[in-house]
Design a protein around this motif. Structure first.
Motif, PDB file in Angstrom:
ATOM      1  N   THR A 101       0.640  -0.947   0.283  1.00  0.00           N
ATOM      2  CA  THR A 101       0.484  -0.508  -0.030  1.00  0.00           C
ATOM      3  C   THR A 101       0.998   1.222  -0.499  1.00  0.00           C
ATOM      4  OG1 THR A 101      -0.474   0.281   2.243  1.00  0.00           O
ATOM      5  CG2 THR A 101      -1.605  -1.374   1.482  1.00  0.00           C
ATOM      6  N   HIS A 102       1.785   1.243   0.428  1.00  0.00           N
ATOM      7  CA  HIS A 102       2.816   2.394   0.659  1.00  0.00           C
ATOM      8  C   HIS A 102       4.194   2.093  -0.634  1.00  0.00           C
ATOM      9  CE1 HIS A 102      -0.288   2.779   3.823  1.00  0.00           C
ATOM     10  NE2 HIS A 102       1.208   4.254   4.166  1.00  0.00           N
ATOM     11  N   THR A 103       4.728   3.487  -1.578  1.00  0.00           N
ATOM     12  CA  THR A 103       5.455   2.937  -1.767  1.00  0.00           C
ATOM     13  C   THR A 103       7.473   4.917  -0.991  1.00  0.00           C
ATOM     14  OG1 THR A 103       4.985   2.356  -3.580  1.00  0.00           O
ATOM     15  CG2 THR A 103       7.231   3.371  -3.687  1.00  0.00           C
ATOM     16  N   TYR A 104       8.337   3.720  -1.083  1.00  0.00           N
ATOM     17  CA  TYR A 104       9.770   4.579  -0.176  1.00  0.00           C
ATOM     18  C   TYR A 104      10.135   5.244  -1.084  1.00  0.00           C
ATOM     19  CZ  TYR A 104       6.227   3.769   4.165  1.00  0.00           C
ATOM     20  OH  TYR A 104       5.642   3.987   4.977  1.00  0.00           O
ATOM     21  N   TRP A 105      10.868   5.867  -0.768  1.00  0.00           N
ATOM     22  CA  TRP A 105      12.323   5.081  -2.515  1.00  0.00           C
ATOM     23  C   TRP A 105      13.302   6.605  -1.814  1.00  0.00           C
ATOM     24  CZ3 TRP A 105       9.978   6.110  -7.338  1.00  0.00           C
ATOM     25  CH2 TRP A 105       8.804   6.168  -7.834  1.00  0.00           C
ATOM     26  N   ASN A 106      14.271   6.236  -2.047  1.00  0.00           N
ATOM     27  CA  ASN A 106      15.469   6.654  -1.934  1.00  0.00           C
ATOM     28  C   ASN A 106      16.154   8.188  -2.484  1.00  0.00           C
ATOM     29  OD1 ASN A 106      16.384   4.102  -1.279  1.00  0.00           O
ATOM     30  ND2 ASN A 106      16.778   3.199  -3.248  1.00  0.00           N
ATOM     31  N   GLU A 107      16.589   8.571  -2.119  1.00  0.00           N
ATOM     32  CA  GLU A 107      16.941   9.949  -2.120  1.00  0.00           C
ATOM     33  C   GLU A 107      17.868  10.070  -3.423  1.00  0.00           C
ATOM     34  OE1 GLU A 107      20.420  11.358   0.329  1.00  0.00           O
ATOM     35  OE2 GLU A 107      19.139  11.398   2.380  1.00  0.00           O
ATOM     36  N   ASP A 108      18.031   9.367  -4.287  1.00  0.00           N
ATOM     37  CA  ASP A 108      18.276   9.291  -5.766  1.00  0.00           C
ATOM     38  C   ASP A 108      17.339   9.351  -6.648  1.00  0.00           C
ATOM     39  OD1 ASP A 108      17.829   6.604  -5.816  1.00  0.00           O
ATOM     40  OD2 ASP A 108      20.043   6.432  -6.542  1.00  0.00           O
ATOM     41  N   PRO A 114       9.595  -2.914  -2.091  1.00  0.00           N
ATOM     42  CA  PRO A 114       8.121  -3.170  -2.064  1.00  0.00           C
ATOM     43  C   PRO A 114       8.349  -3.510  -0.459  1.00  0.00           C
ATOM     44  CG  PRO A 114       8.692  -4.782  -3.457  1.00  0.00           C
ATOM     45  CD  PRO A 114       9.690  -4.133  -3.791  1.00  0.00           C
ATOM     46  N   ARG A 115       7.830  -2.877   0.421  1.00  0.00           N
ATOM     47  CA  ARG A 115       7.090  -3.580   1.568  1.00  0.00           C
ATOM     48  C   ARG A 115       5.522  -3.968   1.718  1.00  0.00           C
ATOM     49  NH1 ARG A 115       9.762   1.618   5.124  1.00  0.00           N
ATOM     50  NH2 ARG A 115      11.610   2.053   4.650  1.00  0.00           N
ATOM     51  N   PHE A 116       5.574  -5.152   2.519  1.00  0.00           N
ATOM     52  CA  PHE A 116       4.166  -5.914   2.535  1.00  0.00           C
ATOM     53  C   PHE A 116       3.959  -5.769   3.583  1.00  0.00           C
ATOM     54  CE2 PHE A 116       5.608  -7.088  -1.638  1.00  0.00           C
ATOM     55  CZ  PHE A 116       4.372  -7.442  -2.507  1.00  0.00           C
ATOM     56  N   ALA A 117       2.717  -5.876   4.035  1.00  0.00           N
ATOM     57  CA  ALA A 117       2.439  -5.894   5.933  1.00  0.00           C
ATOM     58  C   ALA A 117       1.525  -7.010   6.246  1.00  0.00           C
ATOM     59  CB  ALA A 117       1.727  -4.106   5.688  1.00  0.00           C
ATOM     60  N   LEU A 118       1.894  -7.110   7.250  1.00  0.00           N
ATOM     61  CA  LEU A 118       0.635  -7.424   8.067  1.00  0.00           C
ATOM     62  C   LEU A 118      -0.549  -7.343   7.939  1.00  0.00           C
ATOM     63  CD1 LEU A 118       0.593 -10.592   9.507  1.00  0.00           C
ATOM     64  CD2 LEU A 118       0.958  -9.647  11.317  1.00  0.00           C
ATOM     65  N   ASN A 119      -0.984  -7.606   7.829  1.00  0.00           N
ATOM     66  CA  ASN A 119      -3.076  -7.046   7.744  1.00  0.00           C
ATOM     67  C   ASN A 119      -3.477  -6.234   9.417  1.00  0.00           C
ATOM     68  OD1 ASN A 119      -3.470  -7.966   5.414  1.00  0.00           O
ATOM     69  ND2 ASN A 119      -4.985  -9.940   5.769  1.00  0.00           N
ATOM     70  N   THR A 120      -2.716  -7.002   9.885  1.00  0.00           N
ATOM     71  CA  THR A 120      -2.158  -6.474  11.832  1.00  0.00           C
ATOM     72  C   THR A 120      -2.465  -5.016  10.995  1.00  0.00           C
ATOM     73  OG1 THR A 120      -0.841  -6.874  12.416  1.00  0.00           O
ATOM     74  CG2 THR A 120      -2.676  -8.429  12.906  1.00  0.00           C
TER      75      THR A 120
END
Length: 216
Positions: A101-108, A114-120
């Motif tokens: 659900t969330h995408t994070y970026w490097n400084e470049d 991708p970060r997958f999360a537990l449903n909790t």
């Protein structure tokens, strides 16, 4: 049937989590700044209910107070910071809710993995009864069912678009509307199939990071 009534003073949590939408009340403590991120698929809407929140969306910052709303569209980098002297409470929704659900970026400017999360993380109890292989089989079955719906829909769209054009050219509004309705009757299950696939996908990706799962 009675429906649930929720109060932002007490229900600080995700109140609805489905592939179609995730909605929640969120509290941001004084001085806290959330990490900047984007959403690969979702638009996010924020409505401030209490406090003063500074939103930065694609580099532009605005301070919002109670009753004010802002929107971060798909792929727009955004973050929020509490700039007041009391906790910020907001209502937010993300549409659709499909992992990651969330995408994070490097400084470049490159994407982080991708970060997958537990449903909790979304206030949903993870499925610890269904075996992983069964989840994978469900994933494949949902993908195949969606493909069938898409192929059927594509053929129907071809036929009904021809029919719609011909009806309009002949001045037959009733036939044109019938063609339009047939297009929707075919398109609807294709959308439903996509959300069914997303539902299984969210369950599988939650399982893939569930360190408490001990089954097969």
């Amino acid at each position: 049937m009675p429906f649930q009534v929720l109060d932002f003073h007490t229900d600080i949590r995700n109140v609805l989590t489905t592939p179609e939408i995730r909605a929640r009340f969120l509290q941001v403590d004084v001085g806290h700044t959330a990490q900047s991120h984007t959403h690969d698929l979702g638009h996010e809407i924020f409505l401030i209910l209490q406090g003063q929140a500074e939103f930065t969306i694609e580099g532009h910052a605005e301070v919002l107070g109670p009753g004010q709303l802002c929107i971060a569209l798909t792929d727009e980098a955004h973050q929020v910071r509490n700039v007041g002297d009391e906790p910020v409470i907001m209502f937010l929704s993300v549409t659709p809710h499909i992992q990651p659900t969330h995408t994070y970026w490097n400084e470049d400017g490159t994407k982080k993995p991708p970060r997958f999360a537990l449903n909790t993380a979304y206030d949903v109890e993870p499925d610890r009864e269904t075996a992983t292989d069964q989840l994978l089989d469900q994933q494949l079955a949902a993908a195949e069912a969606w493909l069938d719906a898409v192929e059927t829909n594509t053929e129907t769209q071809r036929e009904q678009i021809v029919a719609y054009k011909a009806a309009r050219a002949a001045g037959d509004e009733e036939a044109a509307l019938a063609a339009r309705d047939a297009m929707w009757d075919s398109l609807y299950p294709a959308f439903k199939g996509a959300f069914a696939l997303a539902d299984v996908w969210n369950s599988f990706t939650s399982r893939s990071v569930d360190t408490d799962y001990t089954g097969p």
